[in-house]
Design an enzyme around this catalytic site. Structure first.
Site, PDB file in Angstrom:
ATOM      1  N   ASN A  89      -7.577 -22.667 -80.654  1.00  0.00           N
ATOM      2  CA  ASN A  89      -8.613 -22.579 -79.636  1.00  0.00           C
ATOM      3  C   ASN A  89      -8.115 -23.316 -78.393  1.00  0.00           C
ATOM      4  OD1 ASN A  89      -9.206 -25.396 -79.962  1.00  0.00           O
ATOM      5  ND2 ASN A  89     -10.650 -24.936 -81.600  1.00  0.00           N
ATOM      6  N   LYS A 100      -9.044 -26.028 -76.821  1.00  0.00           N
ATOM      7  CA  LYS A 100      -8.884 -27.476 -76.972  1.00  0.00           C
ATOM      8  C   LYS A 100      -7.603 -27.796 -77.739  1.00  0.00           C
ATOM      9  CE  LYS A 100     -11.471 -31.509 -78.699  1.00  0.00           C
ATOM     10  NZ  LYS A 100     -10.653 -31.947 -79.834  1.00  0.00           N
ATOM     11  N   GLU A 101      -7.356 -27.080 -78.828  1.00  0.00           N
ATOM     12  CA  GLU A 101      -6.150 -27.318 -79.624  1.00  0.00           C
ATOM     13  C   GLU A 101      -4.889 -26.987 -78.833  1.00  0.00           C
ATOM     14  OE1 GLU A 101      -8.110 -26.277 -84.013  1.00  0.00           O
ATOM     15  OE2 GLU A 101      -7.223 -24.714 -82.773  1.00  0.00           O
ATOM     16  N   ASP A 126     -11.518 -18.768 -88.456  1.00  0.00           N
ATOM     17  CA  ASP A 126     -11.075 -18.194 -89.730  1.00  0.00           C
ATOM     18  C   ASP A 126     -11.194 -16.675 -89.706  1.00  0.00           C
ATOM     19  OD1 ASP A 126     -10.841 -20.835 -90.590  1.00  0.00           O
ATOM     20  OD2 ASP A 126     -12.821 -20.850 -91.518  1.00  0.00           O
TER      21      ASP A 126
END
Length: 317
Positions: free
Chosen positions: A201, A203-204, A268
């Site tokens: 995502n 942020k990651e 997921d």
């Protein structure tokens, strides 16, 4: 980005695909109730619990997504020697997932308990041990993968940063020369070099390269691809959809979500549909488009949700 006819064609091939999911298995517990008053002991709501449910979380939710789409799934991971491990195993078998569970007596089965009232998550309680796996447990995981490798068409690495994804295990999976789809954690950034694709995502993605929040998304994506020598990268952007990096191209895919109740497990679903569509013969653009559509559906459900082939076909405009 994908026609209904093409989507039906790809989705019809999902049952022919076998996926090896490896990662951090989590038992998701939900306490559902009502709130009618504030506690006299502290300024917090009092939840009158009406029911308790359990579901597969973390990497096991990826396997559940794979199975719900009628593909074959092997769930490879670590559980404790406890009651939650038995619950996990029973849930996995009930979903027609093949369990490849390594018991580690030194740690508990990871559990996340969410307290929900009036369709809102009020609190989450985690029970876990994120210490490094022992060499003995690593050996057992590698041996189990060795035993099933010929049945697997693609590996999905579902890394929740709880300790199961290690250098040795990643090196072994890479040595098998199968496609590897990774839902990453920034703390394990360097482990994913030469993967088929990563699906962080936003942020990651930014945390992976320690980028300032004002850094242009394209620069962040290009840096990740360069560092890890990737040919593809898919960054999920929440309400802004997705950004697919393929070679020198970048494609923005707008969100399909009409309502958002709970983003739990959306990543997921994304990596599950992406992998199945790609292995079914879809282009990266087609595969990402299907994954985006599926994610738009599951965020409209409360709790950890999955999507079926029939629902996915119905969602295609």
């Amino acid at each position: 980005m994908i026609t209904k006819e093409r989507a039906v064609d790809l989705i019809s091939r999902f049952p022919d695909i076998t996926v090896g999911v490896i990662g951090d298995i989590i038992l998701d517990k939900y306490l559902w109730g009502d709130v009618e008053r504030i506690s006299p002991e502290a300024p917090v709501p009092v939840v009158d619990v009406k029911k308790e449910t359990v579901s597969l979380g973390g990497a096991s939710n990826v396997a559940n997504n794979i199975a719900s789409l009628d593909a074959k799934a092997y769930m490879i991971g670590v559980v404790g020697d406890d009651e939650n491990a038995k619950i996990i195993e029973n849930l996995i078998k009930s979903k027609n997932i093949n369990p490849v569970l390594i018991k580690d007596k030194s740690r508990p089965t990871i559990e996340k308990t969410r307290i929900i009232a009036v369709s809102q998550q009020l609190l989450r309680i985690d029970r876990e041990d994120r210490s490094k796996l022992s060499a003995e447990i690593e050996d057992k995981i590698i041996n189990e993968i060795e035993n099933i490798k010929d049945k697997i068409n693609v590996f999905i690495v579902s890394d929740y940063g709880k300790g199961v994804i290690t250098q040795r295990i990643m090196d072994f999976i890479k040595s098998l020369n199968k496609p590897i789809f990774v839902d990453p954690k920034p703390s394990n950034y360097q482990l994913y070099k030469h993967a088929t694709i990563l699906t962080p995502n936003k942020k990651e993605a930014y945390e992976s390269i320690k980028a300032d929040k004002n850094t242009d998304l394209e620069l962040v994506g290009r840096k990740i691809m360069s560092d890890l020598e990737l040919n593809q990268l898919l960054i999920t952007l929440g309400g802004e959809g997705m950004a697919l990096f393929e070679g020198d191209k970048i494609l923005r895919i707008p969100t399909k979500a009409k309502k958002v109740f709970d983003v739990t497990g959306a990543g997921d679903t994304v990596i599950s549909v992406l992998a199945l569509a790609r292995l079914a013969g879809g282009t990266w653009e087609e595969s990402a488009s299907l994954a985006n559509t599926a994610a738009g559906y599951v965020v409209g459900e409360i709790g950890t949700a999955t999507v079926s082939r029939d629902i996915l076909i119905d969602l295609i405009g």
